[in-house]
Design an enzyme around this catalytic site. Structure first.
Site, short mmCIF file in Angstrom:
data_model
loop_
_atom_site.label_atom_id
_atom_site.label_comp_id
_atom_site.label_asym_id
_atom_site.label_seq_id
_atom_site.Cartn_x
_atom_site.Cartn_y
_atom_site.Cartn_z
N PRO A 112 0.80 -1.23 0.00
CA PRO A 112 0.00 0.00 0.00
C PRO A 112 0.83 1.29 0.00
O PRO A 112 1.88 1.36 0.63
CB PRO A 112 -0.81 -0.10 1.29
CG PRO A 112 -0.10 -1.09 2.14
CD PRO A 112 0.55 -2.05 1.20
N ASN A 113 0.31 2.24 -0.73
CA ASN A 113 0.86 3.60 -0.84
C ASN A 113 2.12 3.71 -1.69
O ASN A 113 2.60 4.81 -1.95
CB ASN A 113 1.10 4.23 0.55
CG ASN A 113 -0.18 4.31 1.35
OD1 ASN A 113 -1.15 4.89 0.88
ND2 ASN A 113 -0.21 3.72 2.54
N ARG B 80 5.23 10.93 -2.35
CA ARG B 80 5.00 10.59 -0.95
C ARG B 80 6.29 10.73 -0.14
O ARG B 80 7.25 10.01 -0.37
CB ARG B 80 4.53 9.13 -0.90
CG ARG B 80 4.41 8.55 0.46
CD ARG B 80 4.28 7.05 0.40
NE ARG B 80 4.08 6.53 1.73
CZ ARG B 80 4.38 5.30 2.09
NH1 ARG B 80 4.87 4.45 1.22
NH2 ARG B 80 4.19 4.90 3.34
N TYR C 129 11.41 8.45 1.11
CA TYR C 129 11.31 7.37 0.12
C TYR C 129 11.96 7.70 -1.23
O TYR C 129 11.99 6.85 -2.11
CB TYR C 129 9.83 7.00 -0.08
CG TYR C 129 9.20 6.47 1.19
CD1 TYR C 129 9.66 5.30 1.77
CD2 TYR C 129 8.14 7.15 1.81
CE1 TYR C 129 9.10 4.81 2.95
CE2 TYR C 129 7.57 6.66 2.98
CZ TYR C 129 8.05 5.49 3.54
OH TYR C 129 7.51 5.00 4.70
N ASN D 125 8.05 -5.66 -1.36
CA ASN D 125 8.04 -4.55 -0.41
C ASN D 125 6.59 -4.48 0.11
O ASN D 125 5.73 -3.90 -0.56
CB ASN D 125 8.44 -3.24 -1.08
CG ASN D 125 8.47 -2.09 -0.07
OD1 ASN D 125 7.99 -2.24 1.05
ND2 ASN D 125 9.03 -0.97 -0.47
N ALA E 125 3.37 -0.95 4.66
CA ALA E 125 2.88 -0.98 6.05
C ALA E 125 2.45 -2.38 6.49
O ALA E 125 2.48 -2.69 7.69
CB ALA E 125 1.75 0.02 6.22
N HIS F 182 4.47 -4.72 8.94
CA HIS F 182 4.44 -4.63 10.40
C HIS F 182 3.15 -5.18 10.99
O HIS F 182 2.99 -5.19 12.21
CB HIS F 182 4.61 -3.15 10.81
CG HIS F 182 5.65 -2.44 10.00
ND1 HIS F 182 6.98 -2.80 10.04
CD2 HIS F 182 5.56 -1.42 9.09
CE1 HIS F 182 7.67 -2.02 9.20
NE2 HIS F 182 6.82 -1.17 8.62
N ASP G 6 2.00 -15.75 6.34
CA ASP G 6 1.57 -17.14 6.14
C ASP G 6 1.64 -17.53 4.66
O ASP G 6 2.05 -18.65 4.33
CB ASP G 6 0.15 -17.36 6.67
CG ASP G 6 0.10 -17.48 8.18
OD1 ASP G 6 1.16 -17.58 8.82
OD2 ASP G 6 -1.02 -17.48 8.73
N GLU H 187 12.76 -9.59 0.90
CA GLU H 187 11.98 -8.45 1.43
C GLU H 187 12.80 -7.17 1.20
O GLU H 187 13.99 -7.13 1.53
CB GLU H 187 11.76 -8.68 2.93
CG GLU H 187 11.08 -7.54 3.66
CD GLU H 187 10.98 -7.81 5.18
OE1 GLU H 187 11.34 -8.93 5.63
OE2 GLU H 187 10.55 -6.89 5.90
N HIS I 179 12.86 -2.86 1.59
CA HIS I 179 12.32 -1.58 2.05
C HIS I 179 13.21 -0.47 1.53
O HIS I 179 14.45 -0.56 1.63
CB HIS I 179 12.27 -1.52 3.59
CG HIS I 179 11.40 -2.58 4.15
ND1 HIS I 179 10.04 -2.52 4.10
CD2 HIS I 179 11.71 -3.77 4.72
CE1 HIS I 179 9.53 -3.62 4.63
NE2 HIS I 179 10.53 -4.40 5.01
N SER J 96 13.39 2.56 2.80
CA SER J 96 14.00 3.21 3.96
C SER J 96 14.59 2.15 4.90
O SER J 96 14.23 0.97 4.80
CB SER J 96 12.95 4.04 4.69
OG SER J 96 11.92 3.19 5.21
N ARG K 3 13.88 4.06 12.12
CA ARG K 3 12.67 4.89 12.12
C ARG K 3 11.84 4.62 13.39
O ARG K 3 12.39 4.18 14.39
CB ARG K 3 11.89 4.61 10.82
CG ARG K 3 12.72 4.99 9.57
CD ARG K 3 11.94 4.86 8.30
NE ARG K 3 10.76 5.72 8.32
CZ ARG K 3 9.71 5.56 7.48
NH1 ARG K 3 9.73 4.58 6.58
NH2 ARG K 3 8.68 6.37 7.55
N ARG L 239 7.95 0.36 13.33
CA ARG L 239 8.44 -0.16 12.05
C ARG L 239 9.59 -1.16 12.24
O ARG L 239 10.10 -1.72 11.27
CB ARG L 239 8.93 0.99 11.14
CG ARG L 239 7.83 1.91 10.70
CD ARG L 239 8.35 2.94 9.70
NE ARG L 239 7.50 4.10 9.71
CZ ARG L 239 6.37 4.23 8.99
NH1 ARG L 239 5.99 3.27 8.20
NH2 ARG L 239 5.65 5.33 9.07
C1 DQA Z 1 8.49 0.86 3.55
C2 DQA Z 1 8.62 1.04 5.06
C3 DQA Z 1 7.28 0.83 5.75
O1 DQA Z 1 7.42 1.01 7.15
C4 DQA Z 1 6.27 1.83 5.25
O2 DQA Z 1 5.00 1.59 5.83
C5 DQA Z 1 6.17 1.87 3.77
C6 DQA Z 1 7.39 1.74 2.96
C7 DQA Z 1 9.79 1.20 2.79
O3 DQA Z 1 9.89 0.84 1.64
O4 DQA Z 1 10.68 1.85 3.37
O5 DQA Z 1 5.11 2.12 3.21
O6 DQA Z 1 8.18 -0.51 3.27
#
Ligand code: DQA
Length: 150
Positions: free
Chosen positions: A12-13, A20, A25, A76, A79, A82, A89, A100, A102, A104, A109, A113
């Protein structure tokens, strides 16, 4: 032989990347990241299936689809990293590399997170390298697949 397929899944996002919180990011958009992944995948002899969803269930369904058709996943989970036992699963059922990513460094942070459900089932974790993290993940997967081929 056809190229191994790598699903690159984004939570998401991440569709808002570039706009953003760019100080966290970066300024690259998700389309920029997709283009860079496709270019590198071509060099590495991989096929990339690049997707983004704001919905947890859709990500779970894509992971289930990857089990049938893919050789690896880069994810990735944003959110959902977390919070999502469902994504953890689903990934736990995959018997291939799961990396995985990220953008950031989640560990420097906010405390909420610092914990990742996904890290419990990931083969590798890359955090804090910005968009380059996706490319590092693809290189790592190419390395693992080549090793497995012997
Ligand atoms: C993220 C880190 C997450 O904590 C955050 O909710 C994101 C982006 C990252 O790519 O740094 O949406 O996954």
């Amino acid at each position: 032989m056809s190229e191994p397929i790598v699903f690159v899944l984004n939570g998401p996002n991440l569709n808002l990347l570039g706009k953003r919180e760019p100080e966290i990011y970066g300024r690259e958009t998700l389309s920029d990241i997709e283009a860079a992944c496709r270019a590198l995948a071509r060099e590495l002899g991989l096929a990339v299936d690049f997707r983004q969803s704001n919905c947890e269930g859709e990500l779970v369904s894509w992971i289930q689809q990857a089990r049938e058709t893919a050789s690896a996943i880069v994810i990735n989970p944003a959110a959902y990293t977390h919070t999502s036992i469902a994504i953890m699963d689903a990934l736990a059922t995959c018997s291939f590399p799961v990396v995985e990513v990220h953008l950031s460094n989640i560990h420097r942070r906010e405390p909420f997170r610092h914990h990742s459900y996904v890290s419990r089932v990931a083969s590798a974790v890359i955090a804090g390298c910005g968009a380059h993290g996706y490319l590092l993940a693809l290189r790592h997967i190419a390395h693992l697949l080549q090793k497995a081929r012997g």
